[in-house]
Design a protein around this motif. Structure first.
Motif, PDB file in Angstrom:
ATOM      1  N   VAL A  60       0.940   5.025   1.436  1.00 45.02           N
ATOM      2  CA  VAL A  60       0.275   5.804   2.484  1.00 45.02           C
ATOM      3  C   VAL A  60       0.274   7.269   2.071  1.00 45.02           C
ATOM      4  O   VAL A  60       1.329   7.859   1.825  1.00 45.02           O
ATOM      5  CB  VAL A  60       0.970   5.614   3.846  1.00 45.02           C
ATOM      6  CG1 VAL A  60       0.272   6.440   4.905  1.00 45.02           C
ATOM      7  CG2 VAL A  60       0.971   4.135   4.219  1.00 45.02           C
ATOM      8  N   VAL A  61      -0.918   7.801   1.953  1.00 45.41           N
ATOM      9  CA  VAL A  61      -1.080   9.192   1.532  1.00 45.41           C
ATOM     10  C   VAL A  61      -1.684   9.968   2.698  1.00 45.41           C
ATOM     11  O   VAL A  61      -2.722   9.589   3.234  1.00 45.41           O
ATOM     12  CB  VAL A  61      -1.994   9.280   0.289  1.00 45.41           C
ATOM     13  CG1 VAL A  61      -2.195  10.723  -0.139  1.00 45.41           C
ATOM     14  CG2 VAL A  61      -1.404   8.459  -0.855  1.00 45.41           C
ATOM     15  N   ALA A 114       2.074  11.860  -0.682  1.00 46.17           N
ATOM     16  CA  ALA A 114       2.642  10.531  -0.428  1.00 46.17           C
ATOM     17  C   ALA A 114       3.650  10.622   0.706  1.00 46.17           C
ATOM     18  O   ALA A 114       4.596  11.411   0.651  1.00 46.17           O
ATOM     19  CB  ALA A 114       3.315  10.004  -1.692  1.00 46.17           C
ATOM     20  N   ASP A 144       0.846  -1.200   0.000  1.00 48.72           N
ATOM     21  CA  ASP A 144       0.000   0.000   0.000  1.00 48.72           C
ATOM     22  C   ASP A 144       0.877   1.245   0.000  1.00 48.72           C
ATOM     23  O   ASP A 144       1.999   1.228   0.496  1.00 48.72           O
ATOM     24  CB  ASP A 144      -0.922   0.015   1.224  1.00 48.72           C
ATOM     25  CG  ASP A 144      -2.118   0.956   1.020  1.00 48.72           C
ATOM     26  OD1 ASP A 144      -2.357   1.371  -0.144  1.00 48.72           O
ATOM     27  OD2 ASP A 144      -2.791   1.276   2.002  1.00 48.72           O
ATOM     28  N   GLU A 199      -6.149  -2.199   6.629  1.00 50.36           N
ATOM     29  CA  GLU A 199      -6.772  -2.543   5.347  1.00 50.36           C
ATOM     30  C   GLU A 199      -6.031  -3.696   4.659  1.00 50.36           C
ATOM     31  O   GLU A 199      -6.653  -4.622   4.156  1.00 50.36           O
ATOM     32  CB  GLU A 199      -6.773  -1.326   4.416  1.00 50.36           C
ATOM     33  CG  GLU A 199      -7.904  -0.353   4.722  1.00 50.36           C
ATOM     34  CD  GLU A 199      -7.749   0.982   4.002  1.00 50.36           C
ATOM     35  OE1 GLU A 199      -8.473   1.922   4.361  1.00 50.36           O
ATOM     36  OE2 GLU A 199      -6.888   1.075   3.095  1.00 50.36           O
ATOM     37  N   LYS A 218      -1.600  -0.300  -6.290  1.00 51.21           N
ATOM     38  CA  LYS A 218      -1.955   0.242  -4.980  1.00 51.21           C
ATOM     39  C   LYS A 218      -1.863   1.766  -5.025  1.00 51.21           C
ATOM     40  O   LYS A 218      -2.690   2.475  -4.453  1.00 51.21           O
ATOM     41  CB  LYS A 218      -1.051  -0.306  -3.884  1.00 51.21           C
ATOM     42  CG  LYS A 218      -1.037  -1.818  -3.761  1.00 51.21           C
ATOM     43  CD  LYS A 218      -2.397  -2.412  -3.466  1.00 51.21           C
ATOM     44  CE  LYS A 218      -2.308  -3.912  -3.209  1.00 51.21           C
ATOM     45  NZ  LYS A 218      -3.614  -4.576  -3.208  1.00 51.21           N
ATOM     46  N   ALA A 219      -0.841   2.268  -5.719  1.00 51.46           N
ATOM     47  CA  ALA A 219      -0.700   3.718  -5.838  1.00 51.46           C
ATOM     48  C   ALA A 219      -1.865   4.296  -6.639  1.00 51.46           C
ATOM     49  O   ALA A 219      -2.420   5.344  -6.297  1.00 51.46           O
ATOM     50  CB  ALA A 219       0.624   4.060  -6.509  1.00 51.46           C
ATOM     51  N   GLU A 263      -3.006   7.390   9.449  1.00 51.37           N
ATOM     52  CA  GLU A 263      -3.108   6.840   8.088  1.00 51.37           C
ATOM     53  C   GLU A 263      -2.333   5.528   7.963  1.00 51.37           C
ATOM     54  O   GLU A 263      -2.708   4.644   7.191  1.00 51.37           O
ATOM     55  CB  GLU A 263      -2.584   7.847   7.062  1.00 51.37           C
ATOM     56  CG  GLU A 263      -3.564   8.954   6.704  1.00 51.37           C
ATOM     57  CD  GLU A 263      -4.856   8.435   6.049  1.00 51.37           C
ATOM     58  OE1 GLU A 263      -4.786   7.447   5.298  1.00 51.37           O
ATOM     59  OE2 GLU A 263      -5.921   9.014   6.314  1.00 51.37           O
ATOM     60  N   LYS A 282      -4.807   3.110  -6.789  1.00 54.15           N
ATOM     61  CA  LYS A 282      -6.017   3.131  -5.971  1.00 54.15           C
ATOM     62  C   LYS A 282      -5.966   4.194  -4.878  1.00 54.15           C
ATOM     63  O   LYS A 282      -6.978   4.521  -4.281  1.00 54.15           O
ATOM     64  CB  LYS A 282      -6.273   1.741  -5.375  1.00 54.15           C
ATOM     65  CG  LYS A 282      -6.716   0.756  -6.472  1.00 54.15           C
ATOM     66  CD  LYS A 282      -6.914  -0.624  -5.950  1.00 54.15           C
ATOM     67  CE  LYS A 282      -8.383  -0.895  -5.677  1.00 54.15           C
ATOM     68  NZ  LYS A 282      -8.613  -2.322  -5.362  1.00 54.15           N
ATOM     69  N   LYS A 283      -4.759   4.715  -4.670  1.00 51.72           N
ATOM     70  CA  LYS A 283      -4.645   5.842  -3.734  1.00 51.72           C
ATOM     71  C   LYS A 283      -4.675   7.178  -4.482  1.00 51.72           C
ATOM     72  O   LYS A 283      -4.387   8.218  -3.902  1.00 51.72           O
ATOM     73  CB  LYS A 283      -3.361   5.716  -2.913  1.00 51.72           C
ATOM     74  CG  LYS A 283      -3.472   4.689  -1.784  1.00 51.72           C
ATOM     75  CD  LYS A 283      -4.472   5.156  -0.737  1.00 51.72           C
ATOM     76  CE  LYS A 283      -4.757   4.113   0.334  1.00 51.72           C
ATOM     77  NZ  LYS A 283      -3.776   4.124   1.405  1.00 51.72           N
ATOM     78  N   GLY A 284      -4.958   7.139  -5.760  1.00 51.81           N
ATOM     79  CA  GLY A 284      -5.158   8.398  -6.470  1.00 51.81           C
ATOM     80  C   GLY A 284      -4.187   8.700  -7.589  1.00 51.81           C
ATOM     81  O   GLY A 284      -4.374   9.664  -8.329  1.00 51.81           O
ATOM     82  N   SER A 326      -3.916   2.026   6.943  1.00 49.83           N
ATOM     83  CA  SER A 326      -3.410   1.274   5.795  1.00 49.83           C
ATOM     84  C   SER A 326      -3.070  -0.159   6.200  1.00 49.83           C
ATOM     85  O   SER A 326      -3.424  -1.116   5.505  1.00 49.83           O
ATOM     86  CB  SER A 326      -2.174   1.989   5.235  1.00 49.83           C
ATOM     87  OG  SER A 326      -1.434   1.130   4.416  1.00 49.83           O
TER      88      SER A 326
END
Lengths: 217, 255, 637
Positions: free
Chosen positions: C195-196, C201, C193, C482, C249-250, C475, C252-254, C479
């Motif tokens: 983490v943002v 980032a 994952d 999740e 994964k990145a 966060e 899906k984090k935007g 993460s």
């Protein structure tokens, strides 16, 4: 880490001492071979006339044996520790019996050297007790007396087989350790080592065998 | 396809080292590999066994592998007593089942050496090899600020010699095959590569000493010139490089 | 949304120099206060971690293998390009730039490509200094060869193992920094994952592949150097562990995913032998310098031994179709031509999936010894795998997925749309457009790692305060939870089908419907089948073991789950791009068998934004402008 602790440093030390001993073994063999032309007594006489040099030489040889044996044992113990678990199936592609038995042939030779010194140098064993008083004396007679016993001959020949094995691996190993090998020299040195080892075996072995067989008497 | 025969398959008995983790007691377990063709690679044969194990609710055999084309150096299995299985210049991932016969029994073990502790099953920890490189297996050049590539001339024989050494894939088979568990072939390949090139010469003396120290501290044994390493090396790295390492070491001390 | 690549303006040859000057610098004394995470240790990641560590930053580097030296860059065979022009044959930075833009079918950014061509020369110098044993001529100078259809000799090589040697060079530089303490290396870690924190980032969540523990790492910037995604085809030339996971994964984090439909199919790979096969092996395309591609003209000859087929019954299709380039036609063209022959029912070998690569003409011309000297290791490899002797009978070759030109969207600074997230090497989309030229992947990885990121990341870091976020930030906890829940879900399904069975099925769908040639209907078909397969996966997959141990089945399951999502995006992108360009060939858009680009409607980068599990992703466009190269039809006839 200093030279005497390092893997290669100790190896080099063992290689040099080992190789000097090989030289000694060859010279010793040439000297002994004088028995076949009836000159061994005068050869022994000549050696003993060197006086203190004999002792310098003996001490140097002793030092080489000790260094070679000390590091040989130390390195072997380290190597065993580095391989705590053996493979269930152990198929080796290149390792020779001579190579893997170095420690055993080495230890055998160490024992033999002690025996040999007690035998022909100090003359402590019963078969040569009669020659103890006179040094060097009649070396030829002493050898003939001694090697008329089958067991003694067996011990000497067995030791020479061990030496042959030791040199089979040891001589070529010297060139590799000193860094003198290239792709083409390696097989040559390997052959050279084997030839020398076999000559040493035949040379030394021939004396007791010849005596036992009655060729020399 | 002269040698291609889709219908002929083999059944093999595998005796595989299983060990749950670094501290657990390991043991050999026996498995049967069915339906293997001569075109399966050795690892594909294990894939087949693993699929069966997973479907049967059992844990698959864990083994390291990645590129499966013989270059990454990740695969590490001792097959019938020889690292990578004993086919000349071949990693176990490139070993094919045509080298085996129907009904064969195959022993599969992990690399065994004190410096390579077992992680799980056939997977070992080879970070000791990294430690040796970190001790000096590099030239201390900065990113940028280096001369033009052609400003440093390298004779073709030297470049070829360095390349021969540089082919090492760092799999550790040399240490796994060595009766003394010495990683001297690995260490020497890097020492020799860099010592042969003008770029590596300024640090040659320090490098060889430091890398040898690291080799010892990692718990590898000593080289005693058996040359088993070269025979097992999947890249056929020559033991002349060990001679070169010895030479470099002596030079570092005497010259 | 219209994306801005933030490319510098002005004369192209000054852009990088000007930009470098404009970038802010981090004070040398402050550099150690900044933490940088580098994920992946291939050419891009290894070079970046080493260079950033040397500059004084605090670097944490991660790889899933047991050591950084094993990244799949190691498998590249042919060589690395540079505009050194040593052979005096007309090469220049401009020509390398031009060839790369044209080779990419005019779908890459000019400024990025110019920079690549410019720094290509520094790379060679750098590698030489590291002791990379490049081939030399007898005078001791660096040797060059022509490669991959280039008209000049600009490829530097180290036998057939250039990637290995360059990677080991980067690895040695990295090792030096690890020893110096500027880089902390984490082996056997898989990033699961990004983490943002507040849109920036700030770290990653990893699985320790040995213990199974989830670990959090915080930093001021994150560099993804995680390679490509062609394992989505299941069978590819990539290593088994290569996956889209980190990038996905990145995403899906935007982070935007750009041009996922651009994948390269390499023309010369050893054909698949059976269903059990786990990967395909590439044979360097340098083979095409001496090998001639042919198939039998008549289907009746297919069963015959190639020697029994007379010269006039052979179709040397590349020489016939592309007389000026012949067997050296670029990869996408050569691959498609091979597929055409096989689709026409004239493919050789098992399943008709193969064409002959014949060396007999070359052996007659220069002798078997010369051929052996040039390609000996390749012939050896071929024989190991196929048990056939390439000197005596023609090799069989078939195209295989090899490289992904698409990747996470980045601006000129290699920064994604998420501030603090940088993407390097194959993982980004930037320089290869729709098709990559041979010997350019190594060049890009090292350019990004050694000579781009050390400058551009400084520009970002100079503008932020170091160490503002630690792993104590909620966060990170979120993460980790999740990721843990995700793994637990995978482990708890306990269905009937194995992970490989799903991956094989997905690979089959992708290859058939989104492979070398795509159509609207094949793509639409996939857009139905992939979600169904994904649904089945989440109901019926069987993953053995637990999460708290070394578990390769779980690792594969996670990667497959991501591919099952990514495959859909790839098809979506391929469907929307109603043109043919480079590696993206839509059968509807062709002109007598040649790719037909649509510059009026599709001269842009398509970058997709994740909008949630149930929602469709949103397409953003970055228009491409060509001020220095004239947009032209790419012809190799």
């Amino acid at each position: 880490m200093n030279f005497l602790q390092s893997s290669v440093g100790r190896k080099v030390l063992m290689a040099i001492t080992g190789q000097l001993m090989v030289l000694f073994v060859v010279v010793h063999l040439l000297g002994n071979s004088t028995i076949f032309i009836g000159l061994i007594n005068s050869y022994a006489e000549h050696l003993h006339s060197l006086g203190p040099f004999v002792w310098v030489f003996r001490l140097a040889l002793l030092a080489m044996v000790l260094i070679h044996a000390y590091y040989g044992i130390q390195v072997t113990l380290e190597n065993r520790a580095a391989t705590p678990q053996k493979y269930a199936v152990n198929r080796q592609l290149k390792v020779s019996l001579a190579g893997s038995s170095m420690i055993w042939t080495g230890l055998t030779l160490a024992c033999f050297i002690v025996y040999h010194l007690c035998h022909f140098t100090a003359r402590l064993t019963s078969d040569v007790a009669g020659f103890a008083g006179q040094v060097p004396g009649d070396v030829y007679r002493m050898l003939v007396t001694s090697f008329s016993h089958g067991l003694t001959v067996f011990v000497y020949v067995a030791a020479m087989v061990a030496l042959c094995f030791h040199l089979f691996h040891g001589i070529q190993s010297f060139f590799q350790t000193m860094g003198w090998n290239s792709e083409c020299s390696l097989p040559l040195f390997s052959k050279l080592g084997k030839v020398v080892a076999v000559i040493v075996l035949i040379g030394y072995g021939s004396i007791p065998v010849a005596i036992l067989a009655g060729i020399l008497s | 396809m002269s040698s291609h025969n889709e219908h002929k398959t083999m059944t093999l008995t595998l005796i595989v080292w299983r060990q749950k983790n670094a501290t657990a007691q390991g043991k050999f377990d026996t498995y049967t590999a069915k339906g293997i063709t001569e075109h399966h690679s050795f690892l594909e044969m294990l894939d087949v066994v693993n699929e069966d194990l997973i479907k049967g609710g059992k844990e698959p055999i864990m083994f390291d592998h990645d590129c499966r084309e013989g270059i990454c150096g990740m695969c590490s299995q001792v097959v019938n007593g020889v690292p990578h299985g004993g086919q000349e210049r071949t990693t176990v991932c490139q070993l094919h089942m045509r080298k085996f016969k129907d009904g064969d029994t195959i022993y599969i073990e992990p690399w065994r050496a004190r410096a390579f502790p077992i992680v799980r099953d056939l997977i070992v920890d080879r970070s000791a090899l990294d430690t040796i490189i970190q001790a000096g297996g590099y030239t201390s050049c900065h990113t940028g600020g280096v001369p033009d590539g052609n400003a440093i001339l390298v004779s073709k024989p030297d470049a070829d010699y360095a390349m021969d050494a540089a082919e090492c894939i760092g799999c550790g088979a040399c240490a796994a095959a060595c009766p003394n568990s010495a990683a001297m072939l690995f260490t020497s390949a890097k020492v020799a590569q860099l010592a042969a090139l003008p770029q590596g010469k300024p640090e040659a003396a320090v490098r060889v000493k430091k890398m040898l120290d690291a080799h010892k501290e990692c718990g590898f044994g000593n080289c005693s010139n058996h040359y088993e390493c070269q025979a097992a090396c999947p890249k056929g790295i020559n033991v002349k490089f060990i001679a070169k390492l010895n030479r470099e070491y002596l030079k570092a001390h005497l010259g | 949304m219209i994306l801005d690549g933030k490319c510098p303006t002005g004369p192209i040859e000054k852009t990088w120099d000007k930009h470098r000057f404009d970038l802010k610098l981090v004070n040398p004394a402050n550099k150690r206060k900044y933490n940088i995470i580098v994920v992946g240790t291939g050419l891009a990641g290894g070079a970046a971690a080493a260079s950033l560590g040397e500059l004084g930053y605090n670097v944490q580097a991660f790889c899933y293998q047991d050591t950084p030296r094993r990244a799949h860059s190691i498998a590249a065979q042919g060589g690395i390009n540079a505009a050194k022009a040593y052979p005096n044959d007309g090469d220049s930075i401009y020509r390398l730039f031009y060839d790369t833009i044209k080779g990419g079918d005019f779908r890459a950014r000019e400024a990025d490509v110019w920079r690549l061509a410019q720094v290509s020369n520094n790379i060679i110098d750098q590698c030489v200094a590291q002791g990379v044993p490049f081939a030399r001529d007898y005078a001791g100078y660096l040797d060059n060869r022509s490669f991959g259809g280039a008209q000049v000799s600009r490829t530097f090589f180290a036998r057939g193992q250039t990637g290995q040697q360059l990677l080991l060079g980067a690895y040695s530089a990295l090792s030096r920094q690890i020893a110096a303490g500027t880089v902390k290396m984490y082996n056997r870690r898989e990033m699961l994952d990004l983490v943002v924190v507040d849109g920036v980032a700030k770290g990653i969540t990893c699985r320790n592949l040995i213990t199974g523990e989830l670990e959090s790492y915080a930093a001021d910037a994150v560099c993804l150097c995680t390679g490509g995604y062609v394992n989505v085809f299941y069978l590819s030339t990539n290593a088994m562990g290569c996956s889209v996971t980190a990038n996905w994964k990145a995403y899906k984090k935007g982070a935007y995913f750009a041009n996922p439909c651009y994948t390269q199919i390499h023309p010369t790979c050893i054909p698949q032998a059976g269903d059990y096969q786990s990967k395909l092996t590439l044979m360097s395309e340098s083979l095409r310098n001496d090998g001639r591609c042919w198939v039998p003209k008549n289907k009746a000859d297919l069963a015959k031994h190639p020697d029994e087929i007379p010269e006039e019954a052979r179709d040397y299709y590349l020489e016939r179709k592309y007389p000026s380039f012949g067997n050296l036609a670029p990869r996408d063209i050569a691959s498609r031509a091979a597929k055409e022959q096989c689709d026409d029912g004239r493919g050789v070998g098992p399943g008709g999936r193969g064409v002959y690569l014949d060396f007999s003409t070359a052996i007659k011309r220069v002798g078997a010894d010369t051929i052996k000297e040039r390609y000996g290791n390749l012939f050896e490899m071929y024989e190991k795998i196929t048990d056939e002797n390439g000197y005596k009978r023609p090799m069989r070759m078939y195209p295989a997925p090899h490289y992904s030109m698409g990747g996470l969207w980045v601006d000129y600074n290699l920064q994604s749309n998420i501030p603090g997230l940088f993407v390097l090497g194959e993982a980004n989309f930037s320089v290869h457009g729709a098709n990559r030229l041979g010997a350019s992947a190594l060049m890009q990885g090292l350019a990004d790692g050694y000579f781009v990121i050390p400058y551009t990341i400084g520009g970002y870091l100079a503008g932020i305060k170091p160490g503002t976020v630690t792993t104590a930030d909620p966060e990170f906890k979120k993460s980790t939870n999740e990721v843990k829940a995700y793994s637990q879900k995978l482990l708890s399904i306990n269905g009937k089908k194995t992970v490989s069975e799903f991956m094989r099925e997905l690979g089959g769908l992708m290859w058939e419907n989104c492979g070398m040639a795509r159509t609207e209907s094949s793509l639409k078909d996939n857009l139905k089948k992939i979600p169904a397969l994904r649904e089945e996966f989440w109901k019926n997959v069987k993953v053995s073991g637990t999460g708290g141990e070394l578990n390769q089945d779980l690792e594969n399951a996670g990667r497959t789950a991501d591919f099952l999502e990514f495959g859909e995006l790839m098809c979506r992108d391929a469907l929307h791009r109603k043109e043919s360009c480079g590696g993206h060939f839509r059968e509807e858009y062709q002109d007598q068998g040649e790719a037909e680009r649509d510059d009026v409607n599709f001269c842009y980068v398509g970058a997709w934004e994740f909008k949630g599990e149930k929602a469709e992703p949103e397409l953003h466009k970055e228009p491409l402008k060509f001020d220095n190269v004239h947009l032209a039809v790419r012809s190799y006839k």
